[in-house]
Motif scaffolding. Structure first.
Motif, short mmCIF file in Angstrom:
data_model
loop_
_atom_site.label_atom_id
_atom_site.label_comp_id
_atom_site.label_asym_id
_atom_site.label_seq_id
_atom_site.Cartn_x
_atom_site.Cartn_y
_atom_site.Cartn_z
N MET A 147 0.83 -1.19 0.00
CA MET A 147 0.00 0.00 0.00
C MET A 147 0.87 1.25 0.00
O MET A 147 0.60 2.23 -0.68
N TYR A 148 1.97 1.20 0.79
CA TYR A 148 2.91 2.31 0.89
C TYR A 148 4.31 1.80 0.55
O TYR A 148 4.63 0.63 0.78
N GLY A 149 5.15 2.70 0.04
CA GLY A 149 6.54 2.37 -0.18
C GLY A 149 7.26 2.24 1.15
O GLY A 149 6.77 2.70 2.19
N PRO A 150 8.46 1.64 1.16
CA PRO A 150 9.16 1.39 2.42
C PRO A 150 9.51 2.65 3.21
O PRO A 150 9.64 2.60 4.43
N ASP A 151 9.68 3.79 2.54
CA ASP A 151 10.01 5.04 3.22
C ASP A 151 8.79 5.92 3.48
O ASP A 151 8.91 6.97 4.10
N ASP A 152 7.64 5.49 3.01
CA ASP A 152 6.44 6.33 3.08
C ASP A 152 5.65 6.07 4.36
O ASP A 152 5.66 4.96 4.91
N TYR A 153 4.94 7.08 4.80
CA TYR A 153 3.96 6.91 5.86
C TYR A 153 2.93 8.01 5.75
O TYR A 153 3.15 9.04 5.11
N ASP A 154 1.77 7.78 6.34
CA ASP A 154 0.73 8.78 6.41
C ASP A 154 0.35 8.96 7.87
O ASP A 154 0.52 8.05 8.69
N LEU A 155 -0.17 10.14 8.18
CA LEU A 155 -0.46 10.49 9.56
C LEU A 155 -1.77 11.23 9.63
O LEU A 155 -2.01 12.18 8.88
N ALA A 156 -2.64 10.80 10.52
CA ALA A 156 -3.91 11.48 10.74
C ALA A 156 -4.21 11.45 12.23
O ALA A 156 -3.61 10.67 12.99
N GLY A 157 -5.13 12.30 12.65
CA GLY A 157 -5.45 12.37 14.07
C GLY A 157 -6.88 12.75 14.33
O GLY A 157 -7.62 13.16 13.42
N PHE A 158 -7.27 12.62 15.57
CA PHE A 158 -8.65 12.86 16.00
C PHE A 158 -8.60 13.46 17.40
O PHE A 158 -7.97 12.91 18.30
N ALA A 159 -9.24 14.60 17.58
CA ALA A 159 -9.25 15.28 18.88
C ALA A 159 -10.68 15.47 19.36
O ALA A 159 -11.60 15.70 18.56
N VAL A 160 -10.85 15.38 20.66
CA VAL A 160 -12.14 15.64 21.29
C VAL A 160 -11.93 16.70 22.36
O VAL A 160 -11.00 16.62 23.17
N GLY A 161 -12.82 17.69 22.35
CA GLY A 161 -12.78 18.73 23.36
C GLY A 161 -14.14 18.93 23.99
O GLY A 161 -15.14 18.35 23.54
N VAL A 162 -14.18 19.75 25.03
CA VAL A 162 -15.43 20.01 25.71
C VAL A 162 -15.65 21.51 25.83
O VAL A 162 -14.71 22.27 26.03
N ALA A 163 -16.88 21.92 25.66
CA ALA A 163 -17.26 23.32 25.83
C ALA A 163 -18.47 23.41 26.75
O ALA A 163 -19.35 22.54 26.72
N GLU A 164 -18.49 24.44 27.57
CA GLU A 164 -19.72 24.75 28.32
C GLU A 164 -20.75 25.17 27.27
O GLU A 164 -20.45 25.93 26.35
N LYS A 165 -21.93 24.61 27.35
CA LYS A 165 -22.94 24.85 26.32
C LYS A 165 -23.16 26.33 26.05
O LYS A 165 -23.32 26.76 24.90
N SER A 166 -23.13 27.13 27.09
CA SER A 166 -23.37 28.57 26.95
C SER A 166 -22.19 29.31 26.32
O SER A 166 -22.33 30.46 25.92
N GLN A 167 -21.04 28.64 26.22
CA GLN A 167 -19.85 29.29 25.71
C GLN A 167 -19.46 28.82 24.31
O GLN A 167 -18.41 29.21 23.79
#
Length: 340
Positions: A147-167
């Motif tokens: 799928m990828y060459g020996p020197d290749d890589y891909d990078l992805a991420g996922f973040a979750v945060g919290v907010a006060e509903k009124s803010q």
């Protein structure tokens, strides 16, 4: 032939995968924060929301990658900052909605598992999490030869945060007359690199161009994306911000209108923008039309805030850096962004 040997002959090194996990534990430990539960290596990352002082919590999430900036990290064999880019692209999006980042998960896919290199990548992810104040509570490394060459890589991420509903910041409070304030970017950040790579395709990266004030080209191109969480979160908590725009792909033209209603527009004075040297170099060497630069790049402003005029002084007081007054919110006539 044993099953273990069979997998190795297919190009997958299970032992290298175990080594990566051991190598990254010390980096993950740096990101510990209130609410993080469990240890690295489980089937799912855990976070205890009851530990937070939030009365009406709303979870806000964001996911992104680094794009073709990764190809420059691979070309220059420098992998220790690209992880910060991945974190930044996610957490800057959720702070734009008024959320405090809580935790982050990463995904790395590669053609050949090289533990030392992947440790550098995760170290960059951990540094980004430290800067954002969020825990790195899980991730995945997938070795996929073919799928990828020996020197290749891909990078992805996922973040979750919290907010006060009124803010929560959703643009509904942005009004005509609001002042547009900008926070400086660290460089190109993580957008427009298909064009950047074309412009500098024939360069080694060691060049010191006259526009770049003594810095090698590769250092400027791989400058990690700035994380704005610690600068902006106090403003959100104090209710000082009506709208926030994270300036990513699409530049000013696409991103700024995302923070206000369709009947409003942003009027920006170009002379107030602290244009970084790399953008001047890109425009010159790439022969890019000046107006098109604002449709592609952040031009030196990574985050833009819409603030009521009576709150501008307090914002400047709380932010420990120069805050640029860029313009104001006006009634829309034709364009959503007017650069004068």
């Amino acid at each position: 032939m044993t099953e273990k040997n069979a997998y190795a002959q297919s190009g997958v090194d299970v032992e290298a995968g175990y080594e990566v996990v051991e190598r990254i534990k010390k980096h993950v430990a740096r990101t510990e924060r209130v609410g993080v539960m469990g240890a690295l290596g489980g089937f799912g990352g855990m976070f205890d929301l009851t530990q937070l002082d939030v009365k009406e919590p709303v979870l806000i999430s964001g996911t992104d990658g680094v794009g073709t900036k990764l190809m420059l990290a691979i070309k220059y064999d420098k992998h220790d900052t690209i992880g910060q880019d991945c974190v930044a692209m996610c957490v800057n999006d959720i702070i734009a909605a008024g959320a405090e980042p809580l935790y982050f998960l990463d995904y790395i896919a590669t053609g050949k598992n090289e533990p030392a290199k992947l440790e550098q990548v995760v170290a960059g992810v951990a540094e980004g999490c430290v800067q954002a104040g969020c825990g790195l509570i899980g991730g995945e490394t997938a070795e996929m030869p073919g799928m990828y060459g020996p020197d290749d890589y891909d990078l992805a991420g996922f973040a979750v945060g919290v907010a006060e509903k009124s803010q929560i910041i959703d643009g509904s409070k942005v009004a005509e007359g609001d002042v547009l304030l900008g926070l400086a970017s660290s460089g190109i950040h993580s957008n427009g690199y298909s064009l950047v790579r074309r412009v500098f395709a024939d360069y080694t990266g060691d060049e010191i161009l006259p526009e770049l004030e003594g810095k090698p080209l590769q250092a400027v191109l791989l400058e990690p994306t700035r994380i704005y969480v610690k600068a902006v979160l106090p403003l959100v908590k104090e209710g000082l911000v009506n709208g926030i725009a994270h300036i990513t792909g699409g530049g000013f033209i696409e991103n700024v209108p995302r923070m206000f209603a369709d009947d409003l527009a942003a009027e920006i004075e170009e002379a107030t923008i602290p244009v970084l040297p790399i953008f001047k170099a890109l425009e010159t060497y790439g022969q890019i039309k000046h107006e098109e630069m604002f449709e592609i790049f952040n031009m030196g402003i990574g985050l833009m805030l819409a603030v009521s005029p009576d709150k501008v002084a307090r914002v400047k007081e709380l932010v420990d850096e120069e805050v640029y007054e860029l313009g104001r919110i006006i009634k829309k006539e034709n364009q959503s962004v007017v650069i004068k």
